[in-house]
Every structure is written in structure tokens, then in C-alpha cells.
Design an enzyme around this catalytic site. Sequence first.
Site, PDB file in Angstrom:
ATOM      1  N   TYR A   1      -8.463  -3.282   2.979  1.00 52.21           N
ATOM      2  CA  TYR A   1      -8.555  -4.031   1.720  1.00 52.21           C
ATOM      3  C   TYR A   1      -8.048  -5.460   1.930  1.00 52.21           C
ATOM      4  O   TYR A   1      -8.698  -6.434   1.574  1.00 52.21           O
ATOM      5  CB  TYR A   1      -7.744  -3.321   0.621  1.00 52.21           C
ATOM      6  CG  TYR A   1      -7.415  -4.223  -0.534  1.00 52.21           C
ATOM      7  CD1 TYR A   1      -8.378  -4.543  -1.475  1.00 52.21           C
ATOM      8  CD2 TYR A   1      -6.138  -4.794  -0.663  1.00 52.21           C
ATOM      9  CE1 TYR A   1      -8.080  -5.407  -2.516  1.00 52.21           C
ATOM     10  CE2 TYR A   1      -5.840  -5.653  -1.694  1.00 52.21           C
ATOM     11  CZ  TYR A   1      -6.808  -5.955  -2.624  1.00 52.21           C
ATOM     12  OH  TYR A   1      -6.519  -6.820  -3.638  1.00 52.21           O
TER      13      TYR A   1
ATOM     14  N   LYS B   1     -10.090  -9.259   1.953  1.00 51.68           N
ATOM     15  CA  LYS B   1      -9.768 -10.454   1.153  1.00 51.68           C
ATOM     16  C   LYS B   1      -9.666 -11.681   2.067  1.00 51.68           C
ATOM     17  O   LYS B   1     -10.211 -12.747   1.765  1.00 51.68           O
ATOM     18  CB  LYS B   1      -8.462 -10.261   0.375  1.00 51.68           C
ATOM     19  CG  LYS B   1      -8.553  -9.275  -0.775  1.00 51.68           C
ATOM     20  CD  LYS B   1      -9.489  -9.762  -1.870  1.00 51.68           C
ATOM     21  CE  LYS B   1      -9.584  -8.797  -3.040  1.00 51.68           C
ATOM     22  NZ  LYS B   1     -10.667  -9.136  -3.975  1.00 51.68           N
TER      23      LYS B   1
ATOM     24  N   ASN C   1      -0.520   1.814  -8.508  1.00 49.87           N
ATOM     25  CA  ASN C   1       0.387   0.684  -8.767  1.00 49.87           C
ATOM     26  C   ASN C   1       1.516   1.080  -9.691  1.00 49.87           C
ATOM     27  O   ASN C   1       1.414   2.004 -10.490  1.00 49.87           O
ATOM     28  CB  ASN C   1      -0.404  -0.499  -9.334  1.00 49.87           C
ATOM     29  CG  ASN C   1      -1.425  -1.011  -8.337  1.00 49.87           C
ATOM     30  OD1 ASN C   1      -2.617  -0.896  -8.576  1.00 49.87           O
ATOM     31  ND2 ASN C   1      -0.966  -1.529  -7.225  1.00 49.87           N
TER      32      ASN C   1
ATOM     33  N   SER D   1      -5.848 -12.401  -2.922  1.00 48.64           N
ATOM     34  CA  SER D   1      -4.638 -11.612  -3.147  1.00 48.64           C
ATOM     35  C   SER D   1      -3.507 -12.115  -2.270  1.00 48.64           C
ATOM     36  O   SER D   1      -3.741 -12.599  -1.153  1.00 48.64           O
ATOM     37  CB  SER D   1      -4.943 -10.156  -2.790  1.00 48.64           C
ATOM     38  OG  SER D   1      -3.759  -9.414  -2.675  1.00 48.64           O
TER      39      SER D   1
HETATM   40  N1  UFG Z   1       6.116   1.462  -6.173  1.00 48.09           N
HETATM   41  C1  UFG Z   1       6.907   2.573  -6.349  1.00 48.09           C
HETATM   42  N2  UFG Z   1       6.331   3.699  -6.847  1.00 48.09           N
HETATM   43  C2  UFG Z   1       5.004   3.774  -7.193  1.00 48.09           C
HETATM   44  C3  UFG Z   1       4.209   2.621  -7.013  1.00 48.09           C
HETATM   45  C4  UFG Z   1       4.785   1.484  -6.489  1.00 48.09           C
HETATM   46  O1  UFG Z   1       8.095   2.559  -6.045  1.00 48.09           O
HETATM   47  O2  UFG Z   1       4.551   4.842  -7.637  1.00 48.09           O
HETATM   48  C5  UFG Z   1       6.730   0.227  -5.670  1.00 48.09           C
HETATM   49  C6  UFG Z   1       6.153  -0.294  -4.359  1.00 48.09           C
HETATM   50  O3  UFG Z   1       6.799   0.290  -3.250  1.00 48.09           O
HETATM   51  C7  UFG Z   1       6.396  -1.791  -4.486  1.00 48.09           C
HETATM   52  C8  UFG Z   1       6.264  -2.058  -5.985  1.00 48.09           C
HETATM   53  O4  UFG Z   1       6.486  -0.803  -6.612  1.00 48.09           O
HETATM   54  O5  UFG Z   1       7.711  -2.114  -4.096  1.00 48.09           O
HETATM   55  C9  UFG Z   1       4.901  -2.571  -6.397  1.00 48.09           C
HETATM   56  O6  UFG Z   1       3.906  -1.702  -5.894  1.00 48.09           O
HETATM   57  P1  UFG Z   1       2.377  -1.798  -6.373  1.00 48.09           P
HETATM   58  O7  UFG Z   1       1.631  -0.678  -5.712  1.00 48.09           O
HETATM   59  O8  UFG Z   1       2.295  -1.896  -7.849  1.00 48.09           O
HETATM   60  O9  UFG Z   1       1.916  -3.203  -5.813  1.00 48.09           O
HETATM   61  P2  UFG Z   1       1.914  -3.759  -4.314  1.00 48.09           P
HETATM   62  O10 UFG Z   1       2.835  -4.922  -4.307  1.00 48.09           O
HETATM   63  O11 UFG Z   1       2.125  -2.708  -3.309  1.00 48.09           O
HETATM   64  O12 UFG Z   1       0.397  -4.186  -4.161  1.00 48.09           O
HETATM   65  C10 UFG Z   1      -0.146  -5.216  -4.929  1.00 48.09           C
HETATM   66  C11 UFG Z   1      -1.613  -4.939  -5.215  1.00 48.09           C
HETATM   67  C12 UFG Z   1      -2.425  -4.958  -3.973  1.00 48.09           C
HETATM   68  C13 UFG Z   1      -2.148  -6.182  -3.183  1.00 48.09           C
HETATM   69  C14 UFG Z   1      -0.684  -6.423  -2.982  1.00 48.09           C
HETATM   70  C15 UFG Z   1      -0.463  -7.769  -2.390  1.00 48.09           C
HETATM   71  O13 UFG Z   1      -1.766  -3.684  -5.823  1.00 48.09           O
HETATM   72  O14 UFG Z   1      -3.790  -4.953  -4.329  1.00 48.09           O
HETATM   73  O15 UFG Z   1      -0.007  -6.388  -4.226  1.00 48.09           O
HETATM   74  O16 UFG Z   1       0.844  -8.138  -2.330  1.00 48.09           O
HETATM   75  F1  UFG Z   1      -2.723  -6.076  -1.967  1.00 48.09           F
END
Ligand code: UFG
Length: 349
Positions: free
Chosen positions: A156, A160, A206, A130
Site C-alpha cells: 500500500y 502511494k 484503524n 499518505s
Molecule cells: N492502534 C491500536 N489498536 C488498533 C488500531 C490501531 O493500538 O486496533 C494504534 C496503532 O498501533 C497506531 C495508532 O493506533 O499507534 C494508529 O493506528 P491506525 O491503524 O489508525 O493508523 P496508522 O498510523 O497505522 O496508519 C495510518 C493509515 C495508513 C497510512 C499510515 C501512514 O491508516 O493508511 O497512517 O502513516 F499508511
Amino acid sequence: MRVLLTGGAGYIGSHTAVVLAERGHEVVIVDDYSNAHPEAVRRVAEIVGKAVPMVEADLANQKAAAQAFTDAAAALGGELDAVIHFAGLKAVGESVAQPTRYYRTNINSTLNVLDQMRAHSINRLVFSSSATVYGDPETNPIAETQQVGVGLTNPYGWSKAMNEQIIRDAAVVQKGFRAVLLRYFNPVGAHESGRIGEDPSGIPNNLMPFVAQVAVGKREQLSVFGSSYPTPDGTGVRDYIHVMDLAEGHAAALEAAGEGVAEYNLGSGKGSSVLEVVAAFEQASGRPVPYQIVDARPGDVAECVADPRKANAELNWQTTRSLADACADSWRWQSQNPNGYAKDGEVTA
Ligand code: UFG
């Protein structure tokens, strides 16, 4: 090749199973269905027009892993050539609340997979890593040369980074071993048929599955986590990669793997903000996605975008699908399967 997919009933595993089968590989899936549904595998078989054998096993258990490798080879009628190791727990917040469970599951399963590969002389491994291993990146876009495993904010992510190291160490002692560590950015979208897709249990962590559930009317509104990041519109920027592009990346890595261990970013190279994702989804679905701005989520970084040039050059692979494609495919999956793979809400094609 005869390929075992651990966690192959899950989101990325199921899409990869389709791509591999369509490229002429023989696929067997091992899954414990703790966060996946056997229905996903049935639909993979329906898409590819061919049975896909399944073995139910918890690979974090040493005895179960040994039996699963024997059963998987028997199901394909010959010894396995390769393993793609997807299985593992993946919720960042949950990993903070349940650290020992996360380490036990994610580390033990990798150790057992490596032991079984050695016991069966299987020399090809592709591992689901990841972008989280880069922590808060020094610069964007992120190349593979950036430091890994420094200042990570959750178990998590550490699991990884640790698994990457474990695979490097195991590769030293297995002659002819070829391992590819794939660092995923943000997988989104679904198979274009709308038959398989992401089916998160409970409230999605996500962004894209949450947005899809708002658009379909299952949830009232999206919470946008933070609006004062140093990004063009103040919301977080990520590199969203269509799950079918990601799946094709696995097939490319499997086929191109050279001796030793190599790591690749799988991303599009393009960053999109949370508000851009919301707008793209509204456009694709024709439905409004109401949102409110709330506090930033602890542990989130402002920006995380891949430099995918190493994978483009060495794996002969590149993304071909846009964020708009991902939203359209995700919407098709969500609107045709409002309750995911659950039988009660299923709308059959
Ligand atoms: N976000 C929101 N509201 C939500 C969910 C997410 O505003 O309800 C925002 C987050 O703050 C972020 C973006 O949307 O800016 C993406 O968030 P995600 O949770 O979809 O993804 P992340 O980038 O936080 O995490 C993903 C994977 C993880 C991994 C990570 C590595 O889900 O498993 O990328 O960069 F660890």
C-alpha cells in the site's frame, strides 16, 4: 470549477464533496462502490441541498475509465477543470496479503486517470497520498523535505510512493499541468451533522473507528498495539486530523495549485498517543472504552507527526478542529448510524 472526484463516495471523498459544493464548485463522483456506498453520495446531496451526479466505474479498467470521463463531463454539462484522485485500496495489512491486487488497482487507476486527463486537456490534479511515503521518519515532526520511498514496509505504502513518481513524470509531458500531492496523516472524525462518516467494512483496521465501535457496544474491547515505544506513555503517537479540516485542505490545494508538481503534508502538527485518543473518546461519548495492551503491530512506527507549515503558508490553510471535536463528531456518526450506511441499522434523523 467542474471537479471529478474519483473514489468520491468514500470516507475522505464524501467529506471533500461537501466542502467543494459549499464553496461553489460543481462536483461529479466516480466510484465503483467496492469499499463505499451510494448512500454516502445521497447524504452529501442532502447536506449541500443540491444533486451530486454519480458515475459508477472501475477506473483501473482502461475502457471503463475513458467512458467514465466522458459521462462525468456530460453529467456536469461541460468539460472538467480538475480531478481529485481518491480512488484506491487502502488497507495496509490486506496489501501485504494481496500485493498484486493492490499494485494493479492503485497503479492502473492512476495511469488511466492521467491518460484521460491528457486526452481531455484537464490540467489540474489533486492526489491522495499518505504520510506512509516517509516510512520510519528520521525526525518528528516530519517536513516535506524528509526522504520519501525508502524502506517502506507494505505494498500500500509503495503504491502511494510510486503514484507520486508517476504523477511527476506525467506532469513533464503535459503543458500547463498542475498537480498537488497531499500526504495525509491520520484522518478521523465525521461531518458535524452525523450524516456522513467513516464506514469500514468488517473489523476496522484503524484506531478511531475501532474505538467508536467499542464505545457503541459493537465490540468488547480495544487491543492497544504496544506499550513500550519511546513515547511519553509508551503507546504509538500519531497526528490525528479532522476529516473536515482535511477536506478543506483539498479545496485549498485545488484552488492554489501552481504549475508543476507540489507536495504538502496535511496534518495538525500535534501528536496524540493511543491512550490519549481512548481518553478523548470516552470524554466525548460518555461511554467507557475498555482496552488491553497487546504486542506491537508489525510495521508500525513509534511516532508520525506532521510539520504542516508548508501547507499553512502556501495553501492558506490550517486545521481548526481538535481531537475532542473529532471524537464528538465521530461519536455522533457512530451512535446515529451503528451499522454505517447499511439500510437495516439505519436510524434516520
Ligand atoms: N492502534 C491500536 N489498536 C488498533 C488500531 C490501531 O493500538 O486496533 C494504534 C496503532 O498501533 C497506531 C495508532 O493506533 O499507534 C494508529 O493506528 P491506525 O491503524 O489508525 O493508523 P496508522 O498510523 O497505522 O496508519 C495510518 C493509515 C495508513 C497510512 C499510515 C501512514 O491508516 O493508511 O497512517 O502513516 F499508511
